[in-house]
Design a protein around this motif. Sequence first.
Motif, short mmCIF file in Angstrom:
data_model
loop_
_atom_site.label_atom_id
_atom_site.label_comp_id
_atom_site.label_asym_id
_atom_site.label_seq_id
_atom_site.Cartn_x
_atom_site.Cartn_y
_atom_site.Cartn_z
N ARG A 38 34.59 37.21 32.23
CA ARG A 38 35.56 38.13 31.66
C ARG A 38 35.55 39.43 32.45
NH1 ARG A 38 32.58 39.41 25.83
NH2 ARG A 38 30.87 40.67 26.67
N GLN A 39 36.69 40.10 32.39
CA GLN A 39 36.82 41.39 33.08
C GLN A 39 37.60 42.34 32.21
OE1 GLN A 39 38.42 41.19 37.07
NE2 GLN A 39 37.48 43.13 37.60
N ALA A 40 36.96 43.42 31.83
CA ALA A 40 37.59 44.47 31.05
C ALA A 40 38.17 45.51 32.01
CB ALA A 40 36.59 45.11 30.10
N GLY A 42 38.75 48.47 34.26
CA GLY A 42 37.83 49.40 34.88
C GLY A 42 36.42 48.90 35.06
N LYS A 43 36.18 47.64 34.71
CA LYS A 43 34.83 47.09 34.83
C LYS A 43 34.83 45.88 35.76
CE LYS A 43 33.12 48.58 30.33
NZ LYS A 43 32.39 48.17 29.10
N GLU A 44 33.64 45.53 36.22
CA GLU A 44 33.50 44.36 37.07
C GLU A 44 33.56 43.08 36.24
OE1 GLU A 44 30.72 46.28 40.62
OE2 GLU A 44 29.96 44.66 39.38
N ARG A 45 33.92 42.01 36.92
CA ARG A 45 33.92 40.71 36.25
C ARG A 45 32.49 40.34 35.88
NH1 ARG A 45 37.67 36.07 38.72
NH2 ARG A 45 39.04 37.90 38.55
N GLU A 46 32.30 39.87 34.65
CA GLU A 46 30.96 39.53 34.20
C GLU A 46 30.90 38.11 33.68
OE1 GLU A 46 29.39 41.67 30.89
OE2 GLU A 46 31.20 41.43 29.66
N SER A 63 24.81 39.01 25.89
CA SER A 63 25.76 39.74 25.06
C SER A 63 26.58 38.84 24.14
CB SER A 63 26.71 40.56 25.96
OG SER A 63 27.40 39.70 26.85
N GLU A 89 34.23 45.30 22.03
CA GLU A 89 33.75 45.24 23.42
C GLU A 89 33.92 43.87 24.07
OE1 GLU A 89 32.08 46.36 20.75
OE2 GLU A 89 29.94 45.82 20.85
N ALA A 92 38.91 41.73 26.90
CA ALA A 92 38.91 41.51 28.35
C ALA A 92 39.89 40.40 28.69
CB ALA A 92 37.51 41.14 28.84
#
Length: 126
Positions: A38-40, A42-46, A63, A89, A92
């Motif tokens: 997933r990618q939110a 402004g964040k990196e893909r996790e 998580s 949270e 994403a």
Amino acid sequence: QVQLVESGGGLVQAGGSLRLSCAASGRTFSTYAMGWFRQAPGKEREFVAALKWSSGYTYYADSVKGRFTISRDNAKDTVYLLMNSLKAEDTAVYYCAAARDPIPISRLRAYDYGDWGQGTQVTVSS
């Protein structure tokens, strides 16, 4: 090459559930593992979860452990991600991906996955 198409995303309230689907086509016999990322904004893909196709063995990010479940339907060449107890949270774009190399799924990284879907948006309202 494996083609992947995700579906099932949407808007849900915190505490709710969604089930994402990822339908695979093409050279699916070459698939060793499937993963969800997933990618939110402004964040990196996790990494979220992974599944070894032959055995069904699964692995999760801390998580989501205990809340998300990855599963497969071999007959349909489809992998699912059931998401319960959703939190804000978790919002994403969710991607599924296929890996061919026989690396232990706990060690697979995003760059080990050669085929990716287009993503599906999950929005959790608080």
